[in-house]
Design an enzyme around this catalytic site. Sequence first.
Site, mmCIF file in Angstrom:
data_model
loop_
_atom_site.group_PDB
_atom_site.id
_atom_site.type_symbol
_atom_site.label_atom_id
_atom_site.label_comp_id
_atom_site.label_asym_id
_atom_site.label_seq_id
_atom_site.Cartn_x
_atom_site.Cartn_y
_atom_site.Cartn_z
ATOM 1 N N HIS A 34 0.832 -1.205 0.000
ATOM 2 C CA HIS A 34 0.000 0.000 0.000
ATOM 3 C C HIS A 34 0.868 1.257 0.000
ATOM 4 O O HIS A 34 0.417 2.318 -0.424
ATOM 5 C CB HIS A 34 -0.995 0.006 1.171
ATOM 6 C CG HIS A 34 -0.384 0.021 2.533
ATOM 7 N ND1 HIS A 34 -0.125 -1.127 3.250
ATOM 8 C CD2 HIS A 34 0.013 1.042 3.327
ATOM 9 C CE1 HIS A 34 0.392 -0.809 4.429
ATOM 10 N NE2 HIS A 34 0.474 0.513 4.501
ATOM 11 N N SER B 247 4.255 1.027 8.549
ATOM 12 C CA SER B 247 3.951 0.185 7.392
ATOM 13 C C SER B 247 5.206 -0.207 6.639
ATOM 14 O O SER B 247 6.076 0.624 6.370
ATOM 15 C CB SER B 247 3.019 0.930 6.426
ATOM 16 O OG SER B 247 1.708 0.909 6.888
ATOM 17 N N SER C 259 1.764 -4.676 7.550
ATOM 18 C CA SER C 259 0.673 -4.286 6.659
ATOM 19 C C SER C 259 -0.262 -3.307 7.363
ATOM 20 O O SER C 259 -0.310 -2.131 7.044
ATOM 21 C CB SER C 259 -0.102 -5.519 6.191
ATOM 22 O OG SER C 259 -1.242 -5.153 5.432
#
Length: 433
Positions: free
Chosen positions: A213, A325, A341
Amino acid sequence: MSHKRIPKRKAAIAAGSVAALGAAALFLPNAMASQTGSDDATASARTFKAADVSDLASQLASQLGDAFAGSYYDAANQQIIINVVGDNSNVINEIKAAGAVPNQVQNSTDTLENAAATLKADATIPGTAWSVDPKTNEIRVTADSTVTGTSWDTLESTVEGLGSGVATITKSAGTFRTFVDGGDAIFGGGARCSLGFNVTAGDGTPAFLTAGHCGVAVAEWSDAQGGAPIATVDQATFPGDGDFALVKYDDPATVTASVVDIGDGQTVEIGQAAEAAVGQQVFRMGSTTGLFDGTVLGLDATVNYPEGTVTGLIQTDVCAEPGDSGGSLFTQDGSAIGLTSGGSGDCTVGGETFFQPVTTALEAVGATLGAGDAAGDAGAGAADPGAVEPGDGASAPGAGGDELGGAGDQSGDTGDDSGSGLDDGSGLVNINP
């Protein structure tokens, strides 16, 4: 997140009682001394390392067929537990002969896989997650604080429909989210993340892994807030079958080290990638919160983030916060396990955190762990894992800011820890050898 970072040198003194320092203490030589169980059922079992679980479980799964129902690691006794359906004495004897401990359970692997498929079909609701928990032989279903009203009713009825003893629901006080936050000190395009592990890309060039992401959100990454880009995203997966990205250094002559920076000049050398095992102790390093430890709770987790569903993750009770992250999940002996994550909660109240398995990410992007010839250049800054002492500042909030160079204050100003953006040679990245 807007709390002020403590200058790293002060953190070593001011954070002496921070719970995270317990993680650093666990690197002491006697931290994982064997504890021999006295129960007759396990007295003859061999002792193993958590890294042995995957290979032995795979071997027994092929031998036992449908009777095999999962495995986990008993860290207290250093034993591998093998779940079996039925009471076939030949099966039990095969498990004992391999040095593992047989554990008779209700649910077969097929039952749990079918239950997970039903949840995916009928209860893919933002704010929910599920994973296989071999310790309880059930599907562990978690719902965050946003799952209310008809969504909760749907989830609850779906779980009940799976049958007795197949799945349980836990309510989380937090909200599932990926741990990237545009308001924190950042390294690229309005998002701050953490470097996971240095790798060598399939074409032989230096690169690193981070969260997918992060890679989807930002194409170019810098090692300093507002600094020039030093690396560019080559591949990124999120959402879908994972949460990982391969980011290549722009300069192919970049020299990196295969280590995790745990703060205050201390590093842990990373020698291999390994599969996670339920019950295994793991350590997580991130650029926002530093070093924390915990336990693997479940495998093959599905998480329904607001951005979409991600599958194949590792569920743990290790805390994390925005900015962590992509950070490293690893073991005391230097095995790379996962990439941060997302999850719920924070490092004050705790919560669930999910990780992308490193082995899956490496295979998907065609990379190998480590930095090739540069992997041996960690230098004197690389510490023996047993040399990390409490009070080294490894785990105070803000002490992990060297993941990609000094990041400055989380709120955006450079504060007391602005850094030059250059790693000091003891951390994950050395971009100026």
